[in-house]
Motif scaffolding. Structure first.
Motif, short mmCIF file in Angstrom:
data_model
loop_
_atom_site.label_atom_id
_atom_site.label_comp_id
_atom_site.label_asym_id
_atom_site.label_seq_id
_atom_site.Cartn_x
_atom_site.Cartn_y
_atom_site.Cartn_z
N ARG A 42 -46.83 109.38 20.48
CA ARG A 42 -45.73 108.43 20.25
C ARG A 42 -46.18 107.26 19.37
NH1 ARG A 42 -41.31 108.37 24.26
NH2 ARG A 42 -41.43 110.31 25.44
N VAL A 104 -40.92 112.56 17.83
CA VAL A 104 -42.33 112.75 18.22
C VAL A 104 -42.75 114.22 18.24
CG1 VAL A 104 -41.89 112.55 20.73
CG2 VAL A 104 -44.13 112.00 19.83
N SER A 105 -41.83 115.12 18.59
CA SER A 105 -42.18 116.55 18.60
C SER A 105 -42.55 117.04 17.20
CB SER A 105 -41.02 117.40 19.10
OG SER A 105 -40.94 117.31 20.48
N ALA A 108 -45.97 115.80 16.49
CA ALA A 108 -46.97 116.54 17.29
C ALA A 108 -47.21 117.95 16.78
CB ALA A 108 -46.53 116.56 18.75
N ARG A 114 -52.79 116.46 15.16
CA ARG A 114 -53.42 117.02 16.37
C ARG A 114 -54.94 116.94 16.28
NH1 ARG A 114 -49.42 118.67 19.63
NH2 ARG A 114 -50.99 118.86 21.22
N ARG A 135 -49.74 118.11 27.09
CA ARG A 135 -49.19 119.47 27.00
C ARG A 135 -50.30 120.52 26.87
NH1 ARG A 135 -45.82 116.11 27.09
NH2 ARG A 135 -43.62 116.22 26.53
N ASP A 136 -51.42 120.10 26.27
CA ASP A 136 -52.49 121.05 25.92
C ASP A 136 -53.85 120.61 26.47
OD1 ASP A 136 -52.71 118.79 24.35
OD2 ASP A 136 -53.38 119.86 22.57
N ARG A 185 -36.81 119.44 22.90
CA ARG A 185 -38.21 119.03 22.77
C ARG A 185 -39.15 120.10 23.36
NH1 ARG A 185 -40.17 113.61 24.82
NH2 ARG A 185 -37.98 113.13 25.00
N ASP A 189 -42.07 122.08 21.44
CA ASP A 189 -43.43 121.98 21.98
C ASP A 189 -43.99 123.35 22.37
OD1 ASP A 189 -43.31 119.23 21.72
OD2 ASP A 189 -42.80 118.86 23.82
#
Ligand code: DC
Length: 226
Positions: A42, A104-105, A108, A114, A135-136, A185, A189
């Motif tokens: 973000r 933001v997605s 990302a 990343r 998420r990861d 989202r 993602d």
């Protein structure tokens, strides 16, 4: 088998699954530092907006240029909590604005973003015990973490929770509109090429649809302590 990293508690899950609330409470109980990687994405999205860049169609070079002008650090406040510092300024509620949430997605999805954040996230183990959510985390950032949880809840429960969370809800938001935005989202993602939202094979699945937050925290802490 590789050595497990014992000072990392990884909590992953979809948008509005309660990760941040739960991760903060687990961190408090375990006397660990709490880190939200979503807030790191973000922060970059906030900079993209500030530069009037359209994240949806931005080229990798554009992201790289923005990244080259970003300094993102963590500092400890007087209560020993971590605060994120973007180019010398502490970040607050501005990163929870709908304008940031909406792009933001896309930010990302950028490999440059990343990679840039991955190095930063991995370096945070120097702090000691950390509870890190995203998420990861269990799949990519810390695949060798000893403690991994995948937190989820039904889409309606998640939309209701997100509406309650301050900041992200515009005044005309409803369960339906928020639920739709969350689903959109999640789709981005889960389907992106790099580090998609996915439960790690060795993560403990926690469906919190019918659990209150104390029950979830107790469950996670009990798993860590066994
Ligand atoms: O957790 P959050 O909703 O604040 O995350 C914001 C966005 O960042 C979300 O669209 C997914 C992305 N994100 C990610 O891709 N990987 C992470 N480890 C954390 C967040």
């Amino acid at each position: 088998m590789s050595e497990k990293i014992k000072n990392v508690i990884a909590i992953d899950g979809p948008a509005a699954s309660g990760k941040s609330t739960i991760a903060q409470l687990v961190a408090e109980k375990m006397k660990a530092y709490y880190i939200s990687t979503g807030n790191m994405y973000r922060a970059i999205a906030y900079k993209i907006l500030e530069n009037n860049i359209k994240a949806e169609s931005a080229e990798e070079e554009t992201f790289e240029k923005v990244l080259s002008n970003i300094k993102l650090d963590f500092k400890k406040d007087s209560d020993d909590n971590l605060i994120m510092i973007l180019n010398g300024k502490p970040l607050g509620q501005e990163i929870r604005k709908p304008e940031v949430a909406n792009i933001v997605s896309y930010v990302a999805k950028s490999p440059a973003v990343r990679k840039w954040l991955l190095d930063k996230q991995r370096s945070l183990t120097h702090l000691g015990l950390i509870v890190i959510e995203g998420r990861d985390i269990g799949t990519v950032v810390f695949p060798d973490a000893k403690f991994k949880f995948f937190l989820t809840a039904s889409p309606t429960v998640r939309a209701k929770r997100r509406l309650k969370q301050d900041g992200e809800n515009a005044s005309d938001a409803t369960v339906e509109t928020v639920s739709k935005a969350i689903a959109q989202r999640d789709k981005i993602d889960s389907n992106r090429k790099i580090a998609p939202l996915k439960q790690a094979d060795d993560a403990v699945l926690v469906d919190s649809s019918n659990m209150n937050k104390n029950e979830v925290v107790e469950y996670i802490v009990s798993k860590i302590n066994t």
